[in-house]
Design a protein around this motif. Structure first.
Motif, PDB file in Angstrom:
ATOM      1  N   LEU A  22       1.068  -1.229   0.215  1.00 40.35           N
ATOM      2  CA  LEU A  22      -0.047  -0.239   0.003  1.00 40.35           C
ATOM      3  C   LEU A  22       0.795   1.246   0.032  1.00 40.35           C
ATOM      4  O   LEU A  22       2.013   1.203   0.590  1.00 40.35           O
ATOM      5  N   GLU A  23       0.477   2.286  -0.562  1.00 41.43           N
ATOM      6  CA  GLU A  23       1.070   3.441  -0.669  1.00 41.43           C
ATOM      7  C   GLU A  23       1.438   4.230   0.697  1.00 41.43           C
ATOM      8  O   GLU A  23       0.007   4.345   1.328  1.00 41.43           O
ATOM      9  N   VAL A  24       2.376   4.772   0.862  1.00 40.19           N
ATOM     10  CA  VAL A  24       2.655   5.249   2.299  1.00 40.19           C
ATOM     11  C   VAL A  24       2.966   6.833   2.095  1.00 40.19           C
ATOM     12  O   VAL A  24       3.750   7.156   1.133  1.00 40.19           O
ATOM     13  N   LYS A  25       2.607   7.747   2.667  1.00 43.10           N
ATOM     14  CA  LYS A  25       2.911   9.255   2.689  1.00 43.10           C
ATOM     15  C   LYS A  25       3.109   9.579   3.931  1.00 43.10           C
ATOM     16  O   LYS A  25       2.518   9.375   5.141  1.00 43.10           O
ATOM     17  N   GLU A  26       4.399  10.394   4.176  1.00 42.72           N
ATOM     18  CA  GLU A  26       4.948  11.050   5.417  1.00 42.72           C
ATOM     19  C   GLU A  26       4.815  12.460   5.237  1.00 42.72           C
ATOM     20  O   GLU A  26       5.384  12.992   4.181  1.00 42.72           O
ATOM     21  N   GLU A  27       4.244  13.105   6.461  1.00 43.48           N
ATOM     22  CA  GLU A  27       4.130  14.564   6.174  1.00 43.48           C
ATOM     23  C   GLU A  27       4.022  15.025   7.544  1.00 43.48           C
ATOM     24  O   GLU A  27       3.276  14.826   8.424  1.00 43.48           O
ATOM     25  N   ASN A  28       5.130  16.011   7.769  1.00 41.75           N
ATOM     26  CA  ASN A  28       5.312  16.659   9.307  1.00 41.75           C
ATOM     27  C   ASN A  28       5.272  15.503  10.742  1.00 41.75           C
ATOM     28  O   ASN A  28       4.496  15.885  11.652  1.00 41.75           O
ATOM     29  N   GLY A  29       5.786  14.584  10.241  1.00 38.18           N
ATOM     30  CA  GLY A  29       6.265  13.709  11.231  1.00 38.18           C
ATOM     31  C   GLY A  29       4.850  12.725  11.490  1.00 38.18           C
ATOM     32  O   GLY A  29       4.698  11.680  12.317  1.00 38.18           O
ATOM     33  N   LEU A  30       3.779  12.817  10.566  1.00 36.45           N
ATOM     34  CA  LEU A  30       3.005  11.819  10.578  1.00 36.45           C
ATOM     35  C   LEU A  30       2.638  10.942   9.611  1.00 36.45           C
ATOM     36  O   LEU A  30       3.174  11.523   8.240  1.00 36.45           O
ATOM     37  N   VAL A  31       2.266   9.729   9.379  1.00 37.64           N
ATOM     38  CA  VAL A  31       2.068   8.887   8.341  1.00 37.64           C
ATOM     39  C   VAL A  31       0.710   8.636   7.978  1.00 37.64           C
ATOM     40  O   VAL A  31      -0.139   8.623   8.935  1.00 37.64           O
ATOM     41  N   ALA A  32       0.539   8.375   6.702  1.00 40.67           N
ATOM     42  CA  ALA A  32      -0.727   8.162   6.111  1.00 40.67           C
ATOM     43  C   ALA A  32      -0.752   6.998   4.898  1.00 40.67           C
ATOM     44  O   ALA A  32       0.336   7.122   4.480  1.00 40.67           O
ATOM     45  N   ILE A  33      -1.770   6.206   5.055  1.00 39.68           N
ATOM     46  CA  ILE A  33      -1.625   5.081   4.057  1.00 39.68           C
ATOM     47  C   ILE A  33      -3.018   5.141   3.260  1.00 39.68           C
ATOM     48  O   ILE A  33      -4.061   5.339   3.372  1.00 39.68           O
ATOM     49  N   ARG A  34      -2.530   4.924   1.810  1.00 43.80           N
ATOM     50  CA  ARG A  34      -3.748   4.834   1.011  1.00 43.80           C
ATOM     51  C   ARG A  34      -4.297   3.571   0.955  1.00 43.80           C
ATOM     52  O   ARG A  34      -3.670   2.467   0.401  1.00 43.80           O
ATOM     53  N   LEU A  35      -5.586   3.099   1.408  1.00 40.51           N
ATOM     54  CA  LEU A  35      -6.082   1.882   1.476  1.00 40.51           C
ATOM     55  C   LEU A  35      -6.810   1.419   0.180  1.00 40.51           C
ATOM     56  O   LEU A  35      -7.839   2.152  -0.155  1.00 40.51           O
ATOM     57  N   VAL A  36      -6.202   0.335  -0.237  1.00 42.37           N
ATOM     58  CA  VAL A  36      -6.972  -0.017  -1.592  1.00 42.37           C
ATOM     59  C   VAL A  36      -7.292  -1.606  -1.477  1.00 42.37           C
ATOM     60  O   VAL A  36      -6.369  -2.322  -0.816  1.00 42.37           O
ATOM     61  N   ARG A  37      -8.489  -1.974  -2.050  1.00 42.17           N
ATOM     62  CA  ARG A  37      -8.700  -3.397  -1.947  1.00 42.17           C
ATOM     63  C   ARG A  37      -8.388  -4.090  -3.109  1.00 42.17           C
ATOM     64  O   ARG A  37      -8.637  -3.554  -4.289  1.00 42.17           O
ATOM     65  N   TYR A  38      -7.943  -5.289  -3.092  1.00 45.18           N
ATOM     66  CA  TYR A  38      -7.320  -5.963  -4.475  1.00 45.18           C
ATOM     67  C   TYR A  38      -8.286  -7.311  -4.377  1.00 45.18           C
ATOM     68  O   TYR A  38      -8.336  -7.972  -3.661  1.00 45.18           O
ATOM     69  N   ARG A  39      -8.063  -7.694  -5.834  1.00 48.78           N
ATOM     70  CA  ARG A  39      -9.106  -9.032  -6.083  1.00 48.78           C
ATOM     71  C   ARG A  39      -8.159 -10.221  -5.662  1.00 48.78           C
ATOM     72  O   ARG A  39      -6.892  -9.946  -5.672  1.00 48.78           O
ATOM     73  N   GLN A  40      -8.753 -11.304  -4.975  1.00 54.06           N
ATOM     74  CA  GLN A  40      -7.929 -12.289  -4.321  1.00 54.06           C
ATOM     75  C   GLN A  40      -8.034 -13.470  -5.413  1.00 54.06           C
ATOM     76  O   GLN A  40      -9.036 -13.629  -5.966  1.00 54.06           O
ATOM     77  N   GLY A  41      -6.970 -14.544  -5.187  1.00 53.32           N
ATOM     78  CA  GLY A  41      -6.916 -15.488  -5.759  1.00 53.32           C
ATOM     79  C   GLY A  41      -6.296 -15.475  -7.452  1.00 53.32           C
ATOM     80  O   GLY A  41      -6.474 -16.292  -8.208  1.00 53.32           O
ATOM     81  N   VAL A  42      -5.948 -14.122  -7.587  1.00 56.94           N
ATOM     82  CA  VAL A  42      -5.338 -13.853  -9.178  1.00 56.94           C
ATOM     83  C   VAL A  42      -3.961 -13.569  -8.789  1.00 56.94           C
ATOM     84  O   VAL A  42      -3.332 -12.806  -8.066  1.00 56.94           O
ATOM     85  N   ALA A  43      -3.126 -13.713  -9.987  1.00 59.01           N
ATOM     86  CA  ALA A  43      -1.630 -13.414  -9.807  1.00 59.01           C
ATOM     87  C   ALA A  43      -1.328 -11.899 -10.083  1.00 59.01           C
ATOM     88  O   ALA A  43      -0.430 -11.577  -9.538  1.00 59.01           O
ATOM     89  N   GLN A  44      -2.277 -11.369 -10.874  1.00 57.64           N
ATOM     90  CA  GLN A  44      -2.145  -9.916 -10.851  1.00 57.64           C
ATOM     91  C   GLN A  44      -2.721  -9.135  -9.952  1.00 57.64           C
ATOM     92  O   GLN A  44      -3.734  -9.377  -9.317  1.00 57.64           O
ATOM     93  N   LYS A  45      -2.196  -7.826  -9.239  1.00 56.77           N
ATOM     94  CA  LYS A  45      -2.728  -7.053  -8.324  1.00 56.77           C
ATOM     95  C   LYS A  45      -3.717  -6.190  -9.057  1.00 56.77           C
ATOM     96  O   LYS A  45      -3.511  -5.087  -9.720  1.00 56.77           O
ATOM     97  N   GLU A  46      -5.174  -6.681  -8.975  1.00 59.37           N
ATOM     98  CA  GLU A  46      -6.035  -5.944  -9.627  1.00 59.37           C
ATOM     99  C   GLU A  46      -6.751  -5.286  -8.604  1.00 59.37           C
ATOM    100  O   GLU A  46      -7.634  -5.970  -7.492  1.00 59.37           O
ATOM    101  N   PRO A  47      -7.057  -3.648  -8.641  1.00 57.20           N
ATOM    102  CA  PRO A  47      -8.066  -3.014  -7.774  1.00 57.20           C
ATOM    103  C   PRO A  47      -9.551  -3.541  -7.634  1.00 57.20           C
ATOM    104  O   PRO A  47      -9.892  -3.775  -8.934  1.00 57.20           O
ATOM    105  N   VAL A  48     -10.156  -3.703  -6.564  1.00 51.89           N
ATOM    106  CA  VAL A  48     -11.522  -4.082  -6.740  1.00 51.89           C
ATOM    107  C   VAL A  48     -12.374  -2.991  -6.780  1.00 51.89           C
ATOM    108  O   VAL A  48     -12.212  -1.900  -5.926  1.00 51.89           O
TER     109      VAL A  48
END
Length: 176
Positions: free
Chosen positions: A150-176
């Motif tokens: 997942l993508e991580v962003k740091e700013e002013n001593g704080l951490v934020a993360i971009r939450l993305v859900r991906y399809r399960q059971g497949v070899a490619q990382k496909e957003p749902v």
């Protein structure tokens, strides 16, 4: 009767009245139409927190090589309610080579919850025995791909993360 010749002033007044009544009717029709259009278009807007950066904590909380499990929260808004601080998901955050990495806690195989085994220094899925290294790579089991980063962003001593859900059971990382 009418004033002037041929009743023309009365026709002019009737025209103005017709326009006024028509404008009033359109205004009254717009009152319920505007919220109805908003209701119909609501799903096209952003989902609660998904795809947005969500606060994960202070940077100092993630120092060291031991992964930290973080629950990600956002306000949920639907057509009738606004519910603050709804848990949308979780991720593992760890520091590697001075930079933060985040991995979804959802196993790419069938969506089970991935835990960290401190003794083995691996992420493990208890359901189907998939195991992942600290870099997210598959080390054992049926998982078709590495842990989803997942993508991580740091700013002013704080951490934020971009939450993305991906399809399960497949070899490619496909957003749902």
């Amino acid at each position: 009767m009418s004033s002037g010749s041929g009743g023309e002033p009365d026709a002019g007044r009737r025209g103005v009245l017709k326009l006024g009544i028509g404008a009033l009717g359109l205004g009254l029709a717009a009152v319920p139409a505007v919220p109805a259009i908003g209701y119909l278009l609501f799903p096209t807007g952003s989902k609660a927190g998904e795809g947005a950066f969500l606060p994960a904590g202070k940077r100092s909380a993630f120092a060291g090589a031991v992964p930290v499990r973080v629950d990600l929260y956002a306000d949920k808004v639907d057509a009738w309610n606004k519910t603050p601080d709804v848990k949308l998901g979780s991720c593992w955050v760890l520091e590697r080579d001075g930079a933060l990495q985040a991995f979804s806690t959802v196993c790419p195989h069938l969506g089970c919850a991935v835990d960290f085994d401190a003794e083995a220094q691996k992420f493990k899925c208890p359901c189907h025995r998939s195991a992942f290294g600290l870099d997210g790579s598959v080390e054992a089991g049926p998982s078709p791909r590495p842990l989803d980063s997942l993508e991580v962003k740091e700013e002013n001593g704080l951490v934020a993360i971009r939450l993305v859900r991906y399809r399960q059971g497949v070899a490619q990382k496909e957003p749902v």
